[in-house]
Design an enzyme around this catalytic site. Structure first.
Site, PDB file in Angstrom:
ATOM      1  N   ARG A   1       8.292  38.574   7.270  1.00 54.16           N
ATOM      2  CA  ARG A   1       8.921  39.352   6.191  1.00 54.16           C
ATOM      3  C   ARG A   1       9.010  38.585   4.872  1.00 54.16           C
ATOM      4  NH1 ARG A   1      13.756  40.772  10.282  1.00 54.16           N
ATOM      5  NH2 ARG A   1      12.856  38.908  11.250  1.00 54.16           N
TER       6      ARG A   1
ATOM      7  N   ARG B   1       9.981  10.537 -18.517  1.00 49.05           N
ATOM      8  CA  ARG B   1       9.352  10.783 -17.218  1.00 49.05           C
ATOM      9  C   ARG B   1       8.805   9.506 -16.601  1.00 49.05           C
ATOM     10  NH1 ARG B   1       3.544  11.646 -17.731  1.00 49.05           N
ATOM     11  NH2 ARG B   1       2.975  11.281 -19.885  1.00 49.05           N
TER      12      ARG B   1
ATOM     13  N   LEU C   1      15.824  26.408  16.019  1.00 47.58           N
ATOM     14  CA  LEU C   1      14.553  27.132  16.129  1.00 47.58           C
ATOM     15  C   LEU C   1      13.903  27.271  14.753  1.00 47.58           C
ATOM     16  CD1 LEU C   1      15.459  29.925  18.691  1.00 47.58           C
ATOM     17  CD2 LEU C   1      14.964  27.490  19.040  1.00 47.58           C
TER      18      LEU C   1
END
Ligand code: UD1
Ligand code: CA
Length: 474
Positions: free
Chosen positions: A15, A342, A8
């Site tokens: 919250r 990078r 689910l």
């Protein structure tokens, strides 16, 4: 016995106070829902796992798409019971075989990222070995706030689950909780799921009502007690998310240490779940190893370094405070301190990339040295090339990126400015301080700078001139 798993994942997670669906929040470097799917894969093949999506359904489905599982949509979040009902059709499959008594439906919630596959195997076996209609995992919590409480009958079977909001004061003091991890006999789940009613203060269809419904219909629901309550942690708030993140990283560091990785001050390092590290590698304090990073044997990752989605071969040394992302470093190479790699930087075997050197989308061959203060972007740098301090590849003309090629064995003097596109031949020299705009053939010396002028006795002459203070002598 066949097992279908329903996860689910449709709720927003009020919250969390987030625009993002709760199950997409990360712990240990993966979304919560990915952790749950990983555990589910231990008991079911991907095509027998159904995620129920609703809030940000397309984002949740895109996150899980590479795992090849199935999806069912819950259009309105009317509760966990309704969410399971929404998965019914997808669970049945074209031949309807998942409705047979020989099939189990395991229901998991997408907000339990610490759940292990081993626990699900225990749940599956407990259900398979029994005549129960369902088995549900319970544990005791010192502080059970927010969890459904499990009520047992005199024979130790589950009589009902009472959600906190519906608890009497006496029930609220019970410490035996519902983990939200269940295994149902498929035929009985689908036969009775329609009996769930929204008769509770929240007006939701609670899956937890199935315990009482099955019992009322004359079936047995058995508890499976799990000692390690931490594994069952359901994440509802960001405070709980931080707990889960810490526990997952502790678990990961522990696993790596058992496999032969030294981790100094493990409580200070962050290692994502998918990271792999070879034995005899040493991880110093305050490092972050993220994404699909793979590190070989006998490496050392020094303090403060961050390595993301990169591959390091064996015996690589990453000195302190280096940043490496989406890059590759070959065996015996040394990088840092304070280096940045990078966008597909590739550092060849035994190469040295030193302090304040940035390498972007470039390939450095074997033994290349670029020890201090340089920018190497979109460059192809041959074996043994020496790059002097302060060298810059000018790869961007304001519109497009251009390539720099430096042949094997070339020597680039300090503070060279290489204006791309440019090619420097093998074994050539570029004089310090040069701005290089034209190709340099092999074995040549290129100088691209103003000649030095020396004016002897200049200071003395300057003093003699009356206007000396405002004007320099010629
Ligand atoms: C639930 C259980 C509670 C248990 C606890 C364990 C119910 C009614 N209560 O409470 O007994 O102790 O988990 O962690 O089941 N979801 C949907 N659709 C919905 C509602 C929820 O898909 O309509 C999903 C959520 O995305 C989430 C999961 O179901 O992944 C659980 O929902 P949540 O609201 O967190 O339930 P809890 O209140 O924690
Ligand atoms: Ca929850």
């Amino acid at each position: 016995m066949n097992t279908t798993v329903v996860i689910l994942a449709a709720g927003l997670g009020t919250r969390m106070r987030s625009k993002r669906a709760k199950v997409l929040h990360c712990a240990g470097g993966l979304t919560m829902i990915e952790h749950v799917v990983t555990a589910a894969r231990v008991v079911a093949p991907a095509d027998r796992i159904v995620a129920v999506t609703g809030h940000q359904a397309s984002e949740v489905e895109a996150t899980l798409a590479p795992r090849g599982i199935q999806f069912a949509r819950q259009s309105q979040q009317k509760g966990t019971g309704n969410a399971v009902a929404c998965a019914r059709e997808v669970c049945a499959g074209p031949d309807g075989d998942t409705n047979l008594p020989a099939t189990n439906v395991m229901v998991l919630y997408g907000d339990t990222p610490l759940l292990s596959g081993a626990t699900l195997l225990r749940l599956r076996d407990a259900q398979a070995d029994s005549d129960a209609a369902a088995t549900l995992i319970t544990t005791t919590l010192a502080d059970p706030t927010g969890y459904g409480r499990v009520l047992l009958d005199e024979t130790g079977n589950v009589r009902a689950i009472v959600e906190e909001k519906s608890c009497t004061a006496e029930q609220r003091s019970l410490k035996l909780i519902n983990s939200g991890i269940y295994c149902f006999r498929a035929d009985l789940l689908w036969k009775h799921i329609g009996e769930i009613a929204p008769a509770n203060p929240a007006g939701e269809y609670y899956l937890t009502d199935m315990a009482e419904i099955l019992t009322r219909n004359g079936y047995r629901v058995q508890p499976l007690y799990i000692e390690d309550a931490r594994e069952l942690l359901g994440i509802n708030t960001r405070v709980e998310l931080a707990d889960a993140d810490r526990l997952l990283r502790e678990r990961k560091a522990h696993e790596l240490m058992v496999e032969g990785v030294t981790i100094e001050r493990p409580e200070t390092v962050s290692i994502d779940t998918q990271v792999r590290i070879g034995p005899d590698t040493i991880i110093e304090p305050f490092t972050r190893l993220l994404g699909n990073t793979e590190i070989g044997e006998e490496c050392r990752i020094c303090a403060g370094s961050i390595i993301e989605s990169s591959v390091l071969a064996d015996r690589v040394l990453i000195k302190p405070y280096s940043l490496i992302a989406d890059s590759r470093v070959e065996a015996g190479a040394q990088v840092g301190p304070f280096a940045r790699l990078r966008m597909s930087a590739q550092i060849g075997p035994f190469a040295r990339v030193g302090n304040f050197v940035e390498v972007k989308n470039s390939r450095l061959g074997t033994g290349v040295k670029s020890q201090h203060l340089a920018y190497l972007g979109d460059a192809e740098i041959g074996d043994r090339v020496n790059i002097g301090a302060g060298t810059i590849t000018c790869n961007f003309d304001g519109e497009k990126k251009h390539e720099t090629k430096i042949g094997a064995g070339a020597f680039i003097g300090s503070n060279a400015t290489l204006v791309a596109p440019i090619e420097i031949g093998e074994e050539s020299y570029v004089g310090a301080g040069s701005v290089i705009t034209d190709p340099v053939p092999v074995q040549s010396l290129a100088l691209g700078r103003g000649r030095q002028v020396v004016k002897t006795d200049w200071v003395e002459k300057r003093k003699k001139k009356p206007e000396a203070k405002t004007q320099a002598p010629e």
